[in-house]
Design an enzyme around this catalytic site. Sequence first.
Site, PDB file in Angstrom:
ATOM      1  N   GLU A   1       0.849  -1.196   0.000  1.00 37.69           N
ATOM      2  CA  GLU A   1       0.000   0.000   0.000  1.00 37.69           C
ATOM      3  C   GLU A   1       0.888   1.251   0.000  1.00 37.69           C
ATOM      4  O   GLU A   1       1.749   1.381   0.875  1.00 37.69           O
ATOM      5  CB  GLU A   1      -0.904  -0.017   1.241  1.00 37.69           C
ATOM      6  CG  GLU A   1      -1.928  -1.157   1.186  1.00 37.69           C
ATOM      7  CD  GLU A   1      -2.416  -1.610   2.557  1.00 37.69           C
ATOM      8  OE1 GLU A   1      -2.202  -0.895   3.555  1.00 37.69           O
ATOM      9  OE2 GLU A   1      -3.006  -2.708   2.629  1.00 37.69           O
TER      10      GLU A   1
ATOM     11  N   LEU B   1      -6.034  -2.028  -1.377  1.00 41.31           N
ATOM     12  CA  LEU B   1      -5.877  -1.977   0.079  1.00 41.31           C
ATOM     13  C   LEU B   1      -6.402  -3.264   0.721  1.00 41.31           C
ATOM     14  O   LEU B   1      -7.557  -3.312   1.172  1.00 41.31           O
ATOM     15  CB  LEU B   1      -6.612  -0.738   0.620  1.00 41.31           C
ATOM     16  CG  LEU B   1      -6.153  -0.181   1.958  1.00 41.31           C
ATOM     17  CD1 LEU B   1      -6.832   1.146   2.241  1.00 41.31           C
ATOM     18  CD2 LEU B   1      -6.326  -1.120   3.123  1.00 41.31           C
TER      19      LEU B   1
ATOM     20  N   GLU C   1      -4.487  -6.574   2.900  1.00 44.97           N
ATOM     21  CA  GLU C   1      -3.265  -7.301   3.262  1.00 44.97           C
ATOM     22  C   GLU C   1      -3.338  -8.768   2.831  1.00 44.97           C
ATOM     23  O   GLU C   1      -2.325  -9.384   2.484  1.00 44.97           O
ATOM     24  CB  GLU C   1      -3.008  -7.199   4.770  1.00 44.97           C
ATOM     25  CG  GLU C   1      -2.537  -5.832   5.236  1.00 44.97           C
ATOM     26  CD  GLU C   1      -3.622  -4.768   5.201  1.00 44.97           C
ATOM     27  OE1 GLU C   1      -4.821  -5.119   5.196  1.00 44.97           O
ATOM     28  OE2 GLU C   1      -3.279  -3.567   5.180  1.00 44.97           O
TER      29      GLU C   1
ATOM     30  N   GLN D   1       1.900  -2.340   5.811  1.00 41.50           N
ATOM     31  CA  GLN D   1       2.086  -0.951   6.260  1.00 41.50           C
ATOM     32  C   GLN D   1       2.291  -0.817   7.769  1.00 41.50           C
ATOM     33  O   GLN D   1       3.031   0.048   8.218  1.00 41.50           O
ATOM     34  CB  GLN D   1       0.894  -0.126   5.790  1.00 41.50           C
ATOM     35  CG  GLN D   1       1.179   1.333   5.643  1.00 41.50           C
ATOM     36  CD  GLN D   1       0.127   2.012   4.770  1.00 41.50           C
ATOM     37  OE1 GLN D   1      -1.032   2.129   5.149  1.00 41.50           O
ATOM     38  NE2 GLN D   1       0.527   2.462   3.593  1.00 41.50           N
TER      39      GLN D   1
ATOM     40  N   HIS E   1      -0.938   1.725  15.128  1.00 36.89           N
ATOM     41  CA  HIS E   1       0.300   2.132  14.451  1.00 36.89           C
ATOM     42  C   HIS E   1       1.516   1.859  15.322  1.00 36.89           C
ATOM     43  O   HIS E   1       2.637   2.206  14.970  1.00 36.89           O
ATOM     44  CB  HIS E   1       0.219   3.613  14.060  1.00 36.89           C
ATOM     45  CG  HIS E   1      -0.954   3.892  13.175  1.00 36.89           C
ATOM     46  ND1 HIS E   1      -2.131   4.418  13.638  1.00 36.89           N
ATOM     47  CD2 HIS E   1      -1.143   3.656  11.853  1.00 36.89           C
ATOM     48  CE1 HIS E   1      -2.993   4.514  12.634  1.00 36.89           C
ATOM     49  NE2 HIS E   1      -2.416   4.051  11.548  1.00 36.89           N
TER      50      HIS E   1
END
Length: 755
Positions: free
Chosen positions: A445, A474, A476, A498, A547
């Site tokens: 991505e 998008l 995985e 990502q 994240h």
Amino acid sequence: MTAIPFAITARHKGFNRAEIVDQNFTEFVQLWQGEVRAAPRDDAPVLPDSALDARGFRELLESQLISRHLDLMARALRVQNKVFYTIGSSGHEGNAMVARLTRHTDPAFLHYRSGGFMAERFRKLPGMDPVMDSALSFAASKDDPASGGRHKVWGSRPLWVLPQTSTIASHLPKALGTAVAIDHARRIGHSLPIPDDSIAICSFGDASSNHATAQTAFNAAGWTAYQKLPAPVLFVCEDNGIGISVKTPTGWVARNFRSRPDLDYFFADGLDLAEGYAQVQRAVEHCRRTRRPTFLHLKTTRVMGHAGTDFEIEWRSIEELVAVESTDPLLRSAAIALESGLYSKDDLLNLYEATRKRCFAAAEEADRRPKLERLDDVMAPLAPYSPARVKAEAGRTDYAEARLKAFGGEARLPENQPPRHLAIQIGQALHDLMAKYPESLLFGEDVAQKGGVYTVTKGLHKAFGNKRVFNTLLDETIILGLAQGYANMGLLPIPEIQYLAYFHNAGDQIRGEAASLQFFSNDQFRNPMVVRIASLGYQRGFGGHFHNDNSIAALRDIPGLVVGCASRGDDAAAMLRTMMALAKVDGRVCAFLEPIALYMTKDLYEAGDGQWQFAYPAPGEAMTLGEGRVYHEDADDLVVFTFGNGVPMALRAARTLEAELTWKVRVVDLRWLAPLNDAFIAAQAKSARRIVVLDEGRRSAGVGEGVITAIVEAGYGATPLKRVVGADTFTPLAGAAFLVLPGEADVVAAARELR
Ligand SMILES: Cc1ncc(C[n+]2csc(CCOP(=O)(O)OP(=O)(O)O)c2C)c(N)n1
Ligand SMILES: [Mg+2]
């Protein structure tokens, strides 16, 4: 086709449906009273207007019977412990038509009910025996040519049938990936191991078509075709109307797939060879000619239950069962055989019984063949490792010209640059490796023009072009499915995920699929790849849990997977080199964790000191799998075992401790997290007077547990030891994140407690 009615007699009420289905065939032939035609010549239609000729029919019938008798044999011999699998293909034997109409070089990813397909594909190469080969797999014999006794699978190296796991729908993304790779390979000048106009075939059940993993493959196939990119995949939905005990709503498969844009729908009657053949042919030819994703809705039925353990009579009415059994495609094939004049009743029954005999004889022989009896044998294909060859490959430097071009001249070669930080040196290493391996592809991505969220891959798109560096859609699951597909076609994929949290979103593509292929194919098939994953916590002011995910356990727990984590740029370059070599030489699947918070870190102790930038290792410098890095080698008052963000953190803590306690502190960067190098850990623990294990992952099942186990098992359990580790929690947003992760102060505090 209309159902062939049976009167429900006492016999039909029997508990053992395999026996009833078996007797139905014989009785049907004996009682058949149709018109008999003059037998056609070999190359004439088997019945008027059929696209199938007489020779084709005879062979398909034989494949159907082989498939059926393998099922019947399995049911009978399972109870004698001679066979270990009873999920059969009965009712689905019409899938043999798909095999007949495709080539043995069209890679096939098969449903567990594709026994008819398999038997028919065996005809494509001389000297192969579908019965014995299958019997060896049923018997879990070491001689099983598909998996070496590790699973009952449909698989064959020479026949391009890649063995599948039992996880329904998990093979669809890689089948699509293989289809995409077939055409993509040509565009980058890579020669395929199969003809250029090959298609990928993928069969699955009706219930499976609803699975998220299937749906994402259909979507991605359409997404590809919509952009006019080739995706020659033939999705074969073997629709028997049921999944274990749950009925698929009548008409659902057609309704759901008939009018999807960019997924071309074809229906075929898999219960009737004379009728279905032309329908299957249209779908296959369409797929091969147009290179578009094609959905073949193949009507099947399911007789004899889901598996040998499924006693349908306990949960379905007898009327319903008998009605289903009357749609048995072998009865229709028997009718064609008799009506066409190709077989007399006796001939047909003789063939039926001869096939039974052949299957039982093969099973008895398979039962006498050796089993897997040693752990070493079981594990041999899981994670092959040839250290000398990997080292030579990692150190190979015969691509000087290609790298000069990639970097844009001598002066720009990274080893001629000043020391740089992690993000830059990963990018440089990727330039280097893509120059070294013309068959490598980098995708994910946002990785192309933008160079990824953290610009790590910046410049690669420009240097290597859109065909080798590209953005995916998008998803995985598809990214990792594509990787497997490319690898199946001999390419060397470097997919990017990502964020670590989103690896978990699609982890089964590695856990269940990629990492298991060598094991379940006895290392006959390999899907080498290096998966880069932006990982771990400590990003200042950004992200929250997803994240900053620090769950490494889910990766370390995958058998055979190599997991590495670099804390600095030069190590990253060398580790990536080793991982690519492992992929190339031994077919390994590698996961490379990149600590996001260190991407841009340049300083170690003070702002502006530049001490976390390092000289780029020139090509030729190779690192061995498992090799750690030791800072302050001779220090032994305290040894800190760590990795990733823990490394600079431990070095800073070491400085504080040296000032405060006058201890000499050694810091050990493990670098390789799976497999853990127990011997290296033990050697470092040997001279340690105290130990801190600093693990930014979670307390439970974290890397630290493995490190401590290695220390204790090596006999150093008496050394005073503390663990500094992340909490078993999700990571909160903003400053609170630092409450759940270990920090420098925690390392210092733990060390003080060891005084
Ligand atoms: C991901 C996953 N979930 C559940 C199962 C258990 N399971 C095995 S087969 C099956 C039903 C599949 O039905 P269908 O796709 O129609 O294939 P059929 O057996 O009818 O040919 C289920 C639920 C599985 N193997 N994999
Ligand atoms: Mg089904």
